[in-house]
Motif scaffolding. Sequence first.
Motif, mmCIF file in Angstrom:
data_model
loop_
_atom_site.group_PDB
_atom_site.id
_atom_site.type_symbol
_atom_site.label_atom_id
_atom_site.label_comp_id
_atom_site.label_asym_id
_atom_site.label_seq_id
_atom_site.Cartn_x
_atom_site.Cartn_y
_atom_site.Cartn_z
ATOM 1 N N GLU A 87 0.803 -1.220 0.000
ATOM 2 C CA GLU A 87 0.000 0.000 0.000
ATOM 3 C C GLU A 87 0.837 1.271 0.000
ATOM 4 N N ARG A 88 2.096 1.186 0.421
ATOM 5 C CA ARG A 88 2.911 2.383 0.539
ATOM 6 C C ARG A 88 3.277 2.941 -0.831
ATOM 7 N N GLU A 89 3.192 4.254 -0.930
ATOM 8 C CA GLU A 89 3.634 4.934 -2.142
ATOM 9 C C GLU A 89 5.150 4.825 -2.231
ATOM 10 N N VAL A 90 5.656 4.660 -3.428
ATOM 11 C CA VAL A 90 7.091 4.581 -3.667
ATOM 12 C C VAL A 90 7.536 5.836 -4.416
ATOM 13 N N LEU A 91 8.602 6.475 -3.946
ATOM 14 C CA LEU A 91 9.163 7.637 -4.625
ATOM 15 C C LEU A 91 10.527 7.247 -5.178
ATOM 16 N N ARG A 92 10.634 7.222 -6.496
ATOM 17 C CA ARG A 92 11.900 6.874 -7.150
ATOM 18 C C ARG A 92 12.752 8.137 -7.265
ATOM 19 N N VAL A 93 13.878 8.132 -6.569
ATOM 20 C CA VAL A 93 14.708 9.327 -6.404
ATOM 21 C C VAL A 93 16.078 9.100 -7.037
ATOM 22 N N GLY A 94 16.539 10.081 -7.794
ATOM 23 C CA GLY A 94 17.896 10.058 -8.327
ATOM 24 C C GLY A 94 18.773 11.066 -7.598
ATOM 25 N N VAL A 95 19.987 10.666 -7.255
ATOM 26 C CA VAL A 95 20.948 11.564 -6.601
ATOM 27 C C VAL A 95 22.310 11.384 -7.266
ATOM 28 N N THR A 96 23.085 12.463 -7.376
ATOM 29 C CA THR A 96 24.398 12.362 -8.002
ATOM 30 C C THR A 96 25.384 11.696 -7.040
ATOM 31 N N PRO A 97 26.186 10.737 -7.519
ATOM 32 C CA PRO A 97 27.098 10.003 -6.639
ATOM 33 C C PRO A 97 28.116 10.877 -5.929
ATOM 34 N N ASP A 98 28.488 12.029 -6.531
ATOM 35 C CA ASP A 98 29.524 12.865 -5.937
ATOM 36 C C ASP A 98 29.079 13.552 -4.650
ATOM 37 N N ILE A 108 18.001 10.717 2.597
ATOM 38 C CA ILE A 108 17.000 9.655 2.687
ATOM 39 C C ILE A 108 16.410 9.577 4.091
ATOM 40 N N ALA A 109 17.266 9.721 5.110
ATOM 41 C CA ALA A 109 16.763 9.690 6.488
ATOM 42 C C ALA A 109 15.827 10.865 6.749
ATOM 43 N N GLY A 110 16.185 12.043 6.242
ATOM 44 C CA GLY A 110 15.326 13.215 6.420
ATOM 45 C C GLY A 110 13.991 13.058 5.732
ATOM 46 N N PHE A 111 14.001 12.448 4.543
ATOM 47 C CA PHE A 111 12.738 12.223 3.830
ATOM 48 C C PHE A 111 11.874 11.218 4.573
ATOM 49 N N ARG A 112 12.472 10.157 5.088
ATOM 50 C CA ARG A 112 11.700 9.160 5.838
ATOM 51 C C ARG A 112 11.043 9.776 7.064
ATOM 52 N N ASP A 113 11.757 10.695 7.698
ATOM 53 C CA ASP A 113 11.177 11.371 8.864
ATOM 54 C C ASP A 113 9.973 12.219 8.465
ATOM 55 N N ARG A 114 10.065 12.896 7.315
ATOM 56 C CA ARG A 114 9.002 13.806 6.886
ATOM 57 C C ARG A 114 7.843 13.082 6.203
ATOM 58 N N ALA A 115 8.139 11.938 5.575
ATOM 59 C CA ALA A 115 7.101 11.211 4.832
ATOM 60 C C ALA A 115 7.168 9.716 5.166
ATOM 61 N N PRO A 116 6.793 9.340 6.389
ATOM 62 C CA PRO A 116 6.922 7.931 6.807
ATOM 63 C C PRO A 116 6.041 6.973 6.019
ATOM 64 N N ALA A 268 7.294 14.231 -3.961
ATOM 65 C CA ALA A 268 8.425 14.876 -4.624
ATOM 66 C C ALA A 268 8.682 16.258 -4.038
ATOM 67 N N VAL A 269 7.615 16.987 -3.740
ATOM 68 C CA VAL A 269 7.755 18.313 -3.128
ATOM 69 C C VAL A 269 8.384 18.191 -1.740
ATOM 70 N N THR A 270 7.965 17.187 -0.987
ATOM 71 C CA THR A 270 8.543 16.962 0.342
ATOM 72 C C THR A 270 10.020 16.632 0.231
ATOM 73 N N PHE A 271 10.376 15.774 -0.724
ATOM 74 C CA PHE A 271 11.792 15.456 -0.912
ATOM 75 C C PHE A 271 12.580 16.721 -1.256
ATOM 76 N N GLY A 272 12.011 17.588 -2.100
ATOM 77 C CA GLY A 272 12.691 18.825 -2.452
ATOM 78 C C GLY A 272 12.937 19.703 -1.242
ATOM 79 N N ALA A 273 11.940 19.812 -0.363
ATOM 80 C CA ALA A 273 12.096 20.623 0.847
ATOM 81 C C ALA A 273 13.163 20.033 1.767
ATOM 82 N N VAL A 274 13.161 18.698 1.893
ATOM 83 C CA VAL A 274 14.179 18.028 2.717
ATOM 84 C C VAL A 274 15.566 18.265 2.125
ATOM 85 N N ALA A 275 15.678 18.152 0.792
ATOM 86 C CA ALA A 275 16.978 18.328 0.144
ATOM 87 C C ALA A 275 17.543 19.718 0.405
#
Length: 306
Positions: A87-98, A108-116, A268-275
């Motif tokens: 049932e959980r929504e999945v957010l596919r996230v890309g991040v640069t390795p550098d 990722i930890a910050g996003f999990r806290d904001r969007a459990p 996606a908006v939540t991830f942006g705010a966390v980032a």
Amino acid sequence: MDLVRHLRYFTVVAEELHFGNAAVRLGMAQPPLSQRIRRLEEELGVRLFDRSSRQVRLTEPGRLLLAEAREIVARVDRLRDLAGQGEREVLRVGVTPDLGSALIAALIAGFRDRAPDVRPAPAEMWSADQVIALTDGTLDVGLLRHPVTAPGLSFGPVLVQRPGVVLAETDPLAAMSSVHLADLAGRQLVLFPREPGLHEETLAECRHHGFVPEKVHEAQTLGLVLAGTAVAFGPPVELPGLRWRPLLGSPLAWRISTAWRGAASDAAVTFGAVAVGVLKENAGMTDDGVAPARRVRARPASGFLA
């Protein structure tokens, strides 16, 4: 107080017996972690760790609590998995390795806290690959470096990183408090691979300030710098054999932002705010004064390997 979350922090510190290492594992800064452990100690009325400048040790109450804390955390994790299975929504996230493992973990930890209720599915991808994945729908949101050519994409707030120069400790410039780009004349340069737009901007700025690298290498490690055959640009590093120095006038500006195609989902908006928060707090990035095409405002809700 979120007791389960604080118990999770406690178990990681107990396993590492080092607040710095535990903070990296948890994807957070060390001071907030220390504050939360003290809060747990105050809540329980016992001291869980003996702390000194040289080591961290479990107290007897801490040792007795550890097995129970692990069981509580594991049971809560199992309950969440069972309740949200399928049932959980999945957010596919890309991040640069550098960005480096510690910073990616913090995102990722910050996003999990904001969007459990949303399960993040992160993938390390260079900016050009993220553009392709966002365009074809295999990524929901990316965190990429500018400049990028990306018709049809929208961007969140752009942040700027002002890199310094990484030198071998034997380099004469390592004795200086700061370095001008022109001082690097005659040296070779190491840049991250597969970021052509960023490379072009960086090299153009170097030429403008009097530094034309003798040779440009693409690499993900600082081995050539450690060997004394090249220099690199990046955020501060503290590694044996290397020295980081700021560049006079901060001539280089590395820009980064979130990106998505079409209408951004709430996740996606939540991830942006966390980032934005994580990059400002943990990477020293600041707001940019110049926006890329189709920049939109997010709704409210390192680097090289040695």
